[in-house]
Design an enzyme around this catalytic site. Sequence first.
Site, PDB file in Angstrom:
ATOM      1  N   ARG A  93       0.836  -1.213   0.000  1.00 25.69           N
ATOM      2  CA  ARG A  93       0.000   0.000   0.000  1.00 25.69           C
ATOM      3  C   ARG A  93       0.867   1.258   0.000  1.00 25.69           C
ATOM      4  O   ARG A  93       0.517   2.250  -0.650  1.00 25.69           O
ATOM      5  CB  ARG A  93      -0.935  -0.032   1.215  1.00 25.69           C
ATOM      6  N   ASN A 147     -10.563  -4.807  -0.289  1.00 27.71           N
ATOM      7  CA  ASN A 147     -10.633  -3.686  -1.227  1.00 27.71           C
ATOM      8  C   ASN A 147      -9.829  -3.935  -2.495  1.00 27.71           C
ATOM      9  O   ASN A 147      -8.906  -4.743  -2.484  1.00 27.71           O
ATOM     10  CB  ASN A 147     -10.089  -2.429  -0.538  1.00 27.71           C
ATOM     11  N   CYS A 169     -18.896  -2.445   2.678  1.00 33.24           N
ATOM     12  CA  CYS A 169     -18.041  -1.291   2.964  1.00 33.24           C
ATOM     13  C   CYS A 169     -18.623  -0.571   4.168  1.00 33.24           C
ATOM     14  O   CYS A 169     -19.831  -0.601   4.386  1.00 33.24           O
ATOM     15  CB  CYS A 169     -18.035  -0.352   1.767  1.00 33.24           C
ATOM     16  N   HIS A 199     -17.590   3.201  -2.882  1.00 31.81           N
ATOM     17  CA  HIS A 199     -16.836   4.443  -2.702  1.00 31.81           C
ATOM     18  C   HIS A 199     -17.219   5.490  -3.757  1.00 31.81           C
ATOM     19  O   HIS A 199     -16.466   6.428  -4.000  1.00 31.81           O
ATOM     20  CB  HIS A 199     -15.304   4.201  -2.707  1.00 31.81           C
ATOM     21  N   TYR A 252     -16.088   9.551  -0.106  1.00 32.65           N
ATOM     22  CA  TYR A 252     -15.015   9.509  -1.110  1.00 32.65           C
ATOM     23  C   TYR A 252     -15.221  10.474  -2.277  1.00 32.65           C
ATOM     24  O   TYR A 252     -14.294  10.704  -3.053  1.00 32.65           O
ATOM     25  CB  TYR A 252     -14.826   8.071  -1.629  1.00 32.65           C
TER      26      TYR A 252
END
Length: 432
Positions: A93, A147, A169, A199, A252
């Site tokens: 990440r 994700n 989510c 999102h 988001y």
Amino acid sequence: QLKLVTIGGGSSYTPELIEGYIKRKDELPIKEIWLVDIKAGQEKLEIVGAMAKRMVKAAGLDWEIHLTLDRREALKDADFVSTQFRVGLLNARIKDERIPGSYGMLGQETNGAGGIFKAFRTVPVILDIVADMKELCPNAWLINFTNPSGMITEAIKTYGKWDKVIGLCNVPVNAMMKEPELINTTLDHLTYRFAGIDHFHWHRVFDDTGREVTMDIINAIQKGDAALPKNIFNVNFFPEQLEYMRLLPCAYHRYYYREEEMLNHSLEEFAGIGTRAQQVKKIEHELFELYKDPKLDYKPKQLSERGGAYYSDAACEAMTSIYNDKKTHMVVSTLNNGTVPDLPADHVVEVSAQIGAAGAIPFTFGPFQPAERGWLQLMKNMELCTVEAAVTGNYGLALQAFTMNPMIKSGSTAKRILDELLIAHKNFLPQF
Ligand code: NAD
Ligand code: G6P
Ligand code: MN
């Protein structure tokens, strides 16, 4: 008697999952809980697994907790499988965030180039899991929050051909937890309707007389009290835009409606306290230090510093809703089937649905106005290109996804970011 399996069991969120099961002990006849991880996560699995055992014992329950690196043994005859794994762990990440960031673009866990690469790394693994499930537990339900949750659910349906899946989510959960008090009411007096993709969805809210209260919540949120997960920096939306839209954007949407400010903020953090993944590494370290304490037998409050707080509870609620045919309202990634007529019927959307024994039955939302329709069609088709590229390893298609993604400025820099990420993650990208 249920056998529950969690893949990515070494996650720091596991105590929340166990807490969620304990809360529902009278609804779920649990016999076995299997926490599955890989060699790289073994130490985490053992620490959080010991903690899970203490929690169950403190609750006076005789559930068996199994910790294993053998996924196939765990999946055998499972009833519910939940997935919360991170291919490449937080170091991957960091690269998703740092590499685009070093070229002045926003790389985020599920957005921009970072989100596309998280999909590239995750899709091959999830398709392997689905193949194992077909053989070992063909009747199980798969509850995914790995994700990018929407794209992973899309891959499971479209390429894994596995229909008993629900994608989750915590963003809608957060909204429904925090918004009612902003207008001095409680959730049980409101009806929520969400539609879009993970999102990237909007919602409308109605009170128990049927009056729409979306604008009341919009006004309250503009005072600065937005229902944001911990990982998202709060830049307010432009009030004139929301007044025109008469829809509540999800947390988001800031990355798209206020892209300039979100990029600047992330580049500042990047140069200062580090990327979100680097911050999460610290939080995770603190959490695991707490979990090591042999006296700790409840979920510590520090877990709420993670952006994903409450997602495990949603997973437990989805399981009990299916098992007990509860017909609860939840917001899930599932097959569109006409719910959002602006998007293809045979692909995954994230919408309000009734969750019961039949799985998710989505509520029709209806068509969007041109602006939202345009965004959604762009974003969903960008997802479809990303998922197909993740399956086939086609470089040209990966470049198409990059070119479509609104957070990636197209051109030679974008191609360089793509090439650099392909090299940085090559150990996790067998398909390319
Ligand atoms: P994490 O870094 O703690 O990873 C969880 C575990 O997965 C680790 O112990 C790791 O070793 C393991 N793992 C890695 N590859 C694996 C594989 N091939 N098979 C089995 N296990 C494997 O991650 P986290 O911060 O707890 O997040 C877990 C996942 O959940 C991530 O994908 C994250 O993006 C996602 N998440 C989703 C939501 C949501 O809203 N849907 C919210 C928060 C987190
Ligand atoms: C959010 C999301 C997740 C996201 C996570 C990040 O709220 O809904 O999908 O990936 O939290 O949290 P973190 O603490 O890892 O930055
Ligand atoms: Mn999420």
